[in-house]
Scaffold this motif. Structure first.
Motif, short mmCIF file in Angstrom:
data_model
loop_
_atom_site.label_atom_id
_atom_site.label_comp_id
_atom_site.label_asym_id
_atom_site.label_seq_id
_atom_site.Cartn_x
_atom_site.Cartn_y
_atom_site.Cartn_z
N THR A 51 -36.11 -85.58 34.47
CA THR A 51 -35.25 -85.93 35.80
C THR A 51 -34.51 -87.05 35.74
OG1 THR A 51 -37.64 -86.93 36.89
CG2 THR A 51 -37.08 -84.52 36.88
N SER A 52 -34.55 -87.67 34.82
CA SER A 52 -34.12 -89.09 34.92
C SER A 52 -32.73 -89.36 34.71
CB SER A 52 -34.84 -90.07 33.73
OG SER A 52 -34.33 -89.36 32.33
N PRO A 53 -31.86 -88.39 34.38
CA PRO A 53 -30.35 -88.56 34.34
C PRO A 53 -29.87 -88.91 35.75
CG PRO A 53 -30.86 -86.61 33.18
CD PRO A 53 -32.24 -86.88 33.91
N SER A 54 -28.71 -89.83 35.71
CA SER A 54 -28.31 -90.42 36.93
C SER A 54 -27.59 -89.12 37.78
CB SER A 54 -27.14 -91.54 36.75
OG SER A 54 -27.84 -92.43 35.96
N PRO A 55 -27.49 -89.38 39.11
CA PRO A 55 -26.98 -88.46 40.02
C PRO A 55 -25.42 -88.19 39.46
CG PRO A 55 -28.33 -89.44 41.29
CD PRO A 55 -28.31 -90.44 39.86
N GLU A 56 -24.87 -87.24 39.95
CA GLU A 56 -23.12 -86.98 39.46
C GLU A 56 -22.65 -86.90 40.82
OE1 GLU A 56 -21.05 -83.89 36.75
OE2 GLU A 56 -21.89 -82.85 38.57
N MET A 57 -21.62 -87.68 41.19
CA MET A 57 -20.86 -87.39 42.19
C MET A 57 -19.54 -86.15 42.05
SD MET A 57 -21.56 -89.94 43.93
CE MET A 57 -20.50 -89.88 45.40
N TYR A 58 -19.74 -85.49 43.16
CA TYR A 58 -18.52 -84.10 43.06
C TYR A 58 -17.87 -84.41 44.39
CZ TYR A 58 -21.68 -81.54 46.22
OH TYR A 58 -22.71 -81.25 47.07
N LEU A 59 -16.89 -83.75 44.33
CA LEU A 59 -15.72 -83.44 45.53
C LEU A 59 -16.28 -82.14 46.29
CD1 LEU A 59 -13.37 -84.84 46.86
CD2 LEU A 59 -11.80 -83.38 45.40
N VAL A 115 -28.97 -78.90 34.16
CA VAL A 115 -29.08 -78.37 35.49
C VAL A 115 -28.59 -79.21 36.58
CG1 VAL A 115 -30.82 -77.52 37.28
CG2 VAL A 115 -31.27 -77.20 34.88
N LYS A 116 -27.69 -78.50 37.53
CA LYS A 116 -27.27 -79.26 38.62
C LYS A 116 -27.67 -78.78 39.96
CE LYS A 116 -23.21 -81.13 35.84
NZ LYS A 116 -21.84 -81.34 35.92
N VAL A 117 -28.38 -79.49 40.63
CA VAL A 117 -28.96 -79.08 41.92
C VAL A 117 -28.04 -79.80 43.16
CG1 VAL A 117 -30.96 -78.63 43.43
CG2 VAL A 117 -31.21 -78.73 40.76
N TYR A 118 -27.67 -79.03 44.15
CA TYR A 118 -26.75 -79.71 45.07
C TYR A 118 -27.45 -79.76 46.51
CZ TYR A 118 -22.96 -78.61 41.78
OH TYR A 118 -22.21 -78.70 40.92
N ASP A 119 -28.73 -79.05 46.66
CA ASP A 119 -29.57 -79.15 47.60
C ASP A 119 -30.50 -80.43 47.18
OD1 ASP A 119 -30.91 -79.43 49.83
OD2 ASP A 119 -31.73 -77.09 49.85
N THR A 120 -30.14 -81.51 47.63
CA THR A 120 -30.79 -82.83 46.97
C THR A 120 -32.35 -82.92 47.63
OG1 THR A 120 -29.86 -84.10 48.52
CG2 THR A 120 -28.87 -84.07 46.27
N SER A 121 -32.45 -82.18 48.68
CA SER A 121 -33.91 -82.43 49.34
C SER A 121 -34.74 -81.67 48.67
CB SER A 121 -33.86 -81.78 50.64
OG SER A 121 -33.38 -80.52 50.93
N ARG A 122 -34.31 -80.33 47.97
CA ARG A 122 -34.90 -79.51 47.37
C ARG A 122 -35.36 -79.97 45.90
NH1 ARG A 122 -35.26 -73.42 48.86
NH2 ARG A 122 -34.50 -73.48 51.17
N ALA A 123 -34.31 -80.62 45.25
CA ALA A 123 -34.32 -81.17 44.02
C ALA A 123 -35.25 -82.49 43.97
CB ALA A 123 -32.82 -81.96 43.77
N ARG A 168 -20.04 -86.44 47.34
CA ARG A 168 -21.24 -86.04 47.45
C ARG A 168 -22.11 -86.40 46.23
NH1 ARG A 168 -19.58 -86.80 51.78
NH2 ARG A 168 -19.95 -85.49 53.79
N GLU A 169 -23.23 -86.49 46.20
CA GLU A 169 -23.89 -86.42 45.05
C GLU A 169 -24.72 -85.36 44.65
OE1 GLU A 169 -25.41 -91.22 44.20
OE2 GLU A 169 -26.63 -89.68 45.02
N ASN A 170 -24.99 -84.77 43.32
CA ASN A 170 -25.79 -83.89 43.12
C ASN A 170 -26.78 -84.31 42.31
OD1 ASN A 170 -24.86 -83.81 40.62
ND2 ASN A 170 -23.30 -82.04 40.85
N THR A 171 -28.07 -83.70 41.90
CA THR A 171 -29.02 -83.98 41.07
C THR A 171 -28.97 -83.43 39.86
OG1 THR A 171 -30.45 -84.63 42.92
CG2 THR A 171 -31.59 -84.18 40.76
N VAL A 172 -28.96 -84.10 38.60
CA VAL A 172 -28.89 -83.56 37.40
C VAL A 172 -30.37 -83.60 36.65
CG1 VAL A 172 -27.68 -83.72 35.32
CG2 VAL A 172 -26.58 -84.46 37.35
N MET A 173 -30.45 -82.40 36.02
CA MET A 173 -31.94 -82.64 35.32
C MET A 173 -31.48 -81.71 34.03
SD MET A 173 -34.34 -81.42 38.21
CE MET A 173 -34.68 -82.16 39.86
#
Length: 527
Positions: free
Chosen positions: A76-84, A170-178, A118-123
């Motif tokens: 779970t350590s990769p940095s978040p990704e910025m997306y449009l 894995v890219k998770v866009y609902d960061t509250s769940r991530a 926005r940011e997504n979470t990368v795993m």
């Protein structure tokens, strides 16, 4: 659920996502709405079973297909990704769609609205390590053939070296769940499968594309992987008979006929963390006097195969000087990439450790650290993750079975030592004879149900146990023979497990007396 929603999501998830965005609007709330919307479409068991598994789709040939992936979160350590989040013309971004924003007619640096970033979470997620073969046939209803396995680009991120597996970005866009997903969590991820450069390697000239899952929604997986119930009930067989059959099968196929040892194995494999404060941790077990394999036989004991028929996750860790000195048992971050360790296993795993491969020679610094890590997981159910300037302990829930050639384990302290007394020759290695599919299914129900069960101790039984303990201390012939508070704690652990194995919800005085008899027989073997 509207049937057309189901058909559209299954056949063309990208179009279904775009249409849902057009009807929804708000980009801030959209990721959570996506998770709820698609989870609702596939809420029923029949609908969910229609989603192809990730193993049946080749993203190199079928881009942006909807798939499900039963996985363990590895990193779970990769940095978040910025997306449009909103592309030109107000169109939906994210889920791999923002990548083509640069090709939009109206898209340019001048047109880019940074308020839409926005940011997504990368795993990084991997297939469930040690997953038994029968699990996929029981859970995955699809009959589609598996695709040609993708070359594994990051094998060091899987805890079982050399084992075939699938690793996915894995890219998770609902960061509250991530934020709820932690390392070694088991989860079924449903999303759109693509091939993309790893976010953490996007600046590298040698970066290669890897399978990437843009998550629409996810489901947690229970520790038993396949759902089970407790207590067990059957209209075709009495529970006592079924339990006896299970113990006999474990004994005959894995322990050369030793039923007493088989009952201890049953208690060991259903053990779990019941409490951290006070610590009620899994029963670790040494099976001593376990002979090494003949030169012509497979080095893996039949017992491992027996347990794999019963349990969803079984990992065999064959200790040798090479394994100890040249591999890592703890996850370690190298160059900002988390390398897995052999003990990075999901909760509910059973780990069979064989000591027979350790021959004469030296155990060096790494080997000593590996031994300490394994002992620490057994003793405290926590595993250190090693980072460049720090170490963090993460909670585990793994049952350990040590197979030792000597009278006790060479390296480890366990809760109990059972000396093997086989009554058949030459049946500890080789092929396992399975019972009928119907019987095997009932065995799995019994074991899995016991693993999720809970038991209580009534006031009268607690008082009986206390009085019995005091009386036993008084009648000891010598102080050395007197039972101690540690003995009482151990007996209570075994009593709870025995109660669970009987699929009873409450400890009884009969079960307490049965525990004492099992303990006396176990100790007698050692002397």
């Amino acid at each position: 659920m509207v049937k057309s929603d189901f058909v559209d999501a299954l056949s063309d998830p990208t179009r279904a996502l775009l249409e849902f965005y057009d009807a929804s609007g708000d980009i801030d709330a959209f990721p959570a709405k996506v998770a709820a919307h698609f989870a609702n479409i596939f809420a029923s068991k029949d609908a969910f079973s229609e989603i192809p598994t990730i193993h049946t789709v080749d993203p190199r040939e079928n881009d942006r297909r909807l798939v499900s992936f039963r996985a363990m979160i590895q990193d779970t350590s990769p940095s978040p990704e910025m997306y449009l989040a909103k592309r030109s013309g107000g169109r939906c971004g994210g889920w791999g769609l923002a990548d083509d924003a640069a090709s939009d007619d109206a898209a340019s640096d001048d047109d880019l609205d940074y308020a839409d970033l926005r940011e997504n979470t990368v795993m990084w997620a991997v297939g469930v390590p040690g997953e038994s073969d029968w699990v996929s046939s029981e859970i995955d209803a699809t009959d589609a053939p598996r695709s040609t396995p993708l070359p594994e680009s990051h094998p060091f991120k899987f805890p079982v070296p050399g084992a075939p597996h699938l690793g996915v970005q894995v890219k998770v866009y609902d960061t509250s769940r991530a934020d709820l997903l932690k390392s070694t969590d088991l989860v079924t991820l449903v999303g759109i499968l693509t091939m993309e450069i790893m976010t953490s390697e996007s600046e590298s000239p040698n970066a290669i594309a890897v399978p990437t899952l843009h998550v629409l929604f996810s489901r947690p997986i229970p520790p038993t992987v396949v759902p089970r119930v407790f207590p067990y009930s059957s209209s075709t067989i009495t529970f006592e008979r079924l339990r006896d059959q299970l113990i006999s099968w474990i004994a005959d196929e894995g322990l050369a006929g030793d039923k007493e040892a088989a009952e201890w194995i049953l208690l060991n494999i259903i053990a779990k963390v019941q409490s951290r404060t006070p610590p009620l941790l899994p029963l670790s077990l040494t099976l001593s006097k376990f002979p090494p394999p003949p030169a012509s036989a497979s080095p893996t004991p039949r017992l491992s195969a027996v347990l794999a028929h019963l349990l969803p996750i079984v990992v065999t860790l064959p200790l040798s000087l090479d394994v100890l000195n040249n591999s890592s048992f703890s996850p370690e971050s190298k160059n900002e990439d988390l390398h897995s360790g052999r003990l990075q296993l999901p909760r509910g795993s059973v780990c069979v450790v064989t000591e027979g491969g350790v021959t004469e020679g030296g155990v060096f610094d790494r080997g000593l650290r590996n031994l300490r890590a394994l002992q620490e997981v057994m003793s405290s159910q926590s595993l250190e993750y090693i980072f460049p300037f720090s170490r963090f302990a993460f909670e585990t829930d793994i049952a350990f079975l040590i197979l030792s050639e000597g009278r006790k384990s060479t390296f480890f302290q366990t809760n109990a030592n059972v000396q093997l007394r086989p009554n058949k020759a030459g049946e500890l290695y080789g092929e396992v004879k399975e019972p009928s599919p119907e019987t095997l299914a009932m065995f799995r129900d019994l074991v899995g149900g016991a693993k999720i069960g809970n038991v209580t101790i009534g006031e009268s039984v607690a008082e009986y146990i206390q009085e019995d303990f005091v009386a036993e201390r008084k009648t000891a012939a010598t102080p050395a023979e007197a039972v101690t508070s540690d003995d009482l704690i151990h007996r209570m652990m075994v009593t709870r497990l025995l109660t669970l194995s009987l699929h009873e919800t409450e400890v009884t005085t009969d079960i307490w007396e049965r525990t004492k008899a099992m303990e006396a027989a176990r100790r007698a073997r050692l002397t």
